[in-house]
Motif scaffolding. Sequence first.
Motif, PDB file in Angstrom:
ATOM      1  N   ARG A 162     -11.548  22.379  63.868  1.00  0.00           N
ATOM      2  CA  ARG A 162     -12.934  22.683  64.234  1.00  0.00           C
ATOM      3  C   ARG A 162     -13.211  22.305  65.686  1.00  0.00           C
ATOM      4  N   ALA A 163     -12.758  21.127  66.102  1.00  0.00           N
ATOM      5  CA  ALA A 163     -13.035  20.645  67.460  1.00  0.00           C
ATOM      6  C   ALA A 163     -12.336  21.505  68.509  1.00  0.00           C
ATOM      7  N   TYR A 164     -11.059  21.846  68.284  1.00  0.00           N
ATOM      8  CA  TYR A 164     -10.344  22.692  69.242  1.00  0.00           C
ATOM      9  C   TYR A 164     -10.988  24.071  69.330  1.00  0.00           C
ATOM     10  N   ALA A 165     -11.265  24.682  68.178  1.00  0.00           N
ATOM     11  CA  ALA A 165     -11.846  26.026  68.187  1.00  0.00           C
ATOM     12  C   ALA A 165     -13.199  26.031  68.888  1.00  0.00           C
ATOM     13  N   GLY A 169     -13.778  27.751  72.883  1.00  0.00           N
ATOM     14  CA  GLY A 169     -14.409  29.055  72.777  1.00  0.00           C
ATOM     15  C   GLY A 169     -13.867  29.968  71.709  1.00  0.00           C
ATOM     16  N   ALA A 170     -13.407  29.399  70.591  1.00  0.00           N
ATOM     17  CA  ALA A 170     -12.858  30.219  69.506  1.00  0.00           C
ATOM     18  C   ALA A 170     -13.624  29.935  68.216  1.00  0.00           C
ATOM     19  N   ASP A 171     -14.944  29.949  68.290  1.00  0.00           N
ATOM     20  CA  ASP A 171     -15.765  29.651  67.111  1.00  0.00           C
ATOM     21  C   ASP A 171     -15.452  30.584  65.948  1.00  0.00           C
ATOM     22  N   ALA A 172     -15.115  31.832  66.260  1.00  0.00           N
ATOM     23  CA  ALA A 172     -14.812  32.789  65.197  1.00  0.00           C
ATOM     24  C   ALA A 172     -13.586  32.357  64.397  1.00  0.00           C
ATOM     25  N   ASP A 173     -12.640  31.708  65.050  1.00  0.00           N
ATOM     26  CA  ASP A 173     -11.451  31.212  64.343  1.00  0.00           C
ATOM     27  C   ASP A 173     -11.838  30.174  63.295  1.00  0.00           C
ATOM     28  N   TRP A 174     -12.753  29.273  63.680  1.00  0.00           N
ATOM     29  CA  TRP A 174     -13.177  28.238  62.736  1.00  0.00           C
ATOM     30  C   TRP A 174     -14.003  28.841  61.609  1.00  0.00           C
ATOM     31  N   ASP A 175     -14.862  29.794  61.927  1.00  0.00           N
ATOM     32  CA  ASP A 175     -15.654  30.455  60.883  1.00  0.00           C
ATOM     33  C   ASP A 175     -14.735  31.133  59.865  1.00  0.00           C
ATOM     34  N   SER A 291      -3.709  34.653  54.648  1.00  0.00           N
ATOM     35  CA  SER A 291      -4.255  35.617  55.590  1.00  0.00           C
ATOM     36  C   SER A 291      -5.168  34.921  56.577  1.00  0.00           C
ATOM     37  N   GLY A 292      -5.381  35.604  57.712  1.00  0.00           N
ATOM     38  CA  GLY A 292      -6.254  35.049  58.730  1.00  0.00           C
ATOM     39  C   GLY A 292      -5.496  34.660  59.990  1.00  0.00           C
ATOM     40  N   GLY A 293      -6.238  34.092  60.944  1.00  0.00           N
ATOM     41  CA  GLY A 293      -5.654  33.668  62.209  1.00  0.00           C
ATOM     42  C   GLY A 293      -4.997  32.303  62.126  1.00  0.00           C
ATOM     43  N   HIS A 294      -4.745  31.714  63.289  1.00  0.00           N
ATOM     44  CA  HIS A 294      -3.964  30.475  63.369  1.00  0.00           C
ATOM     45  C   HIS A 294      -4.606  29.337  62.585  1.00  0.00           C
ATOM     46  N   SER A 295      -5.895  29.075  62.804  1.00  0.00           N
ATOM     47  CA  SER A 295      -6.546  27.953  62.125  1.00  0.00           C
ATOM     48  C   SER A 295      -6.597  28.175  60.620  1.00  0.00           C
ATOM     49  N   ALA A 296      -6.927  29.388  60.220  1.00  0.00           N
ATOM     50  CA  ALA A 296      -7.038  29.683  58.791  1.00  0.00           C
ATOM     51  C   ALA A 296      -5.703  29.509  58.082  1.00  0.00           C
TER      52      ALA A 296
END
Length: 647
Positions: A162-165, A169-175, A291-296
Amino acid sequence: MARPYSSEMAKLAETFTWAKTADIGPLRLALRTAGLSPLRAIGSGGSLTAAHMLASLHQHFTGRLASVATPLEAAEEPLESGVATWLLSAGGGNIDIMAAAKALILREPRQLGVLCGRADSPLADLCRNHSFVDLLLYPPPAGKDGFLATNSLLGFSALLNRAYATEFGADADWDEAIDRLQMLLPESAPAVQVWREATVPLWPRTTTVVLYGPSTRVGAIDLESKFTEAALGNLQLADYRNFAHGRHHWFAKRAETSAVLAFVTDADRALAERTLALIPTEVPQARIDLSGGHSATALSSLLAALRITEWAGIARGIDPGRPGVPEFGRKLYNLPLPRSHRGASRPRLSPREAAAISRKAGVAPSRLAAMGELDRWRDALGAFRARLHEARFAAVVLDYDGTIVDTRHRFEPASPEMIAELARLATAGARIAVATGRGGSVRRDLQSRLPSSLWSQILVGYYNGAEVAPLVDDSAPDRATTVCAALRPLADALRRQPELAQCARQEDRPFQITLEAVRVMPESRLWDLAQQVILMTGVSDVSVTRSSHSIDIVAAGVSKLNVIEHLRKDIGDGPILTIGDRGRWPGNDYALLREPFSLGVDELSVDPATCWHLGEPGQRGPAVTLDYLSMLEPHDGYLQFGKEALQ
């Protein structure tokens, strides 16, 4: 007594909810600093998995190299001080993490971050004694983990994602990560049940080969950790391509006792499917589709690892939460790390002296001794310290940010302890001056803390010495936001530079232009952009310096030395003690700390004759300033260091 693993798993949803809402402001601030350099993440046991998560996120979001180390490696292996160094520990009390923390504190890296789950732990107490450490306390709501790291691991990993995203500027990744995890947290979730059924064929086999891609590496690492610590079975790890470099041969000889567990994501699906299709058919396979991006996918793989550990335990009759610890295991756990031999060759040097020489020379005293250079540095230190003890100072000039106040909290007033020391010296008749790159905020902060009876004898040099006035003068500094004619073409050109317009805040004052980054950006990049504009405009009669948080461009004749010149009008040619944090060129204290009686609290010049950092080992910044000031003894309006000071 250890708790059942199932009770730990039942709290995961609560832990994730906490990670979504906890205040990550301090964590973001620390990661902003870490983002300027390579990073080394250190942990042991379950926290080693969290360290891998941190390293993976750092490389993914910053593009800078990150590595992982155990406490033993961190304590013994040398590392350049510019590397951000982070320790992760849920409990903050094991013997290994404490030994690593003590060793690293003494090395004084540019950043030492400590992410800990217990505010009342020995690790937290140690770090509080060294204020330069970024101590980040996040106790998870589930409390202390059982035998294996579960809730602390998920909590730390989610907080870091959450903190990195958010910071980069990658809020969408955390969402997206929230959406994916929310669907996977219930044990009855359809995807979780698919995973469970897929893994059933694995458990009759004694060895499981875990295949993974870049974002799911953390899940594979945690599986290996848990299977080994709870004695659940043999695991081998390989990413999809490294598996092709000889590791596949395991199946040629031991297919009948082996199985495959594959983490499969959208990013590596094609490679995973082609790889799995080539594995002999007699080897059972279980696919964990994510499925999803790196954080997910990183967080999902970790959650899958926690679930798979539970299912393996049920199938093999072992509760991973309480597998039983043998007596020899308890003894192993409490063995101390080997005593470091890094500082063995330090003849006749006190700890303070050894630290001072190491900071100034940039080389450990043991290496200097081996090179035959130690005597030269020891003599230089001795000569400088002798001059300090002999001098009777009529005034003390201090930088503000990084010296009187911590740069990380620079918009907060100075500490009560700092104010008390400044007031003690001023009350004794000594002149005190502050030389700062800032403006009226410094006057307001000092006036809010210091007795008004002392304001008239405290001098402030605003905007790096562009304007000098007593603290009592409420009209200072000049509040104009228009630069002088000499700086106007440069100010206009800086505002037109496209990258600066996007990444930096520009503040214009009559004799100073300040550039401050508004996103994670190396000081060197901001410096290069400013210098390029200066060269292109042909402006030559300016000085450019770096502070701890900005770049200042000042007109000709502007210098912190102007503060000393104002003092000289009252005190004559007597010695003046100067203290600052940025003594290395092009730091904004470079000129100030070239004075004969100059003490640093952080970055130093290479001049062996002055600008030494004589603070205690493992200290820098305002803590060292406070140490210096407390050693000054007033005598008839003058200040002197006592005979035993700075030893």
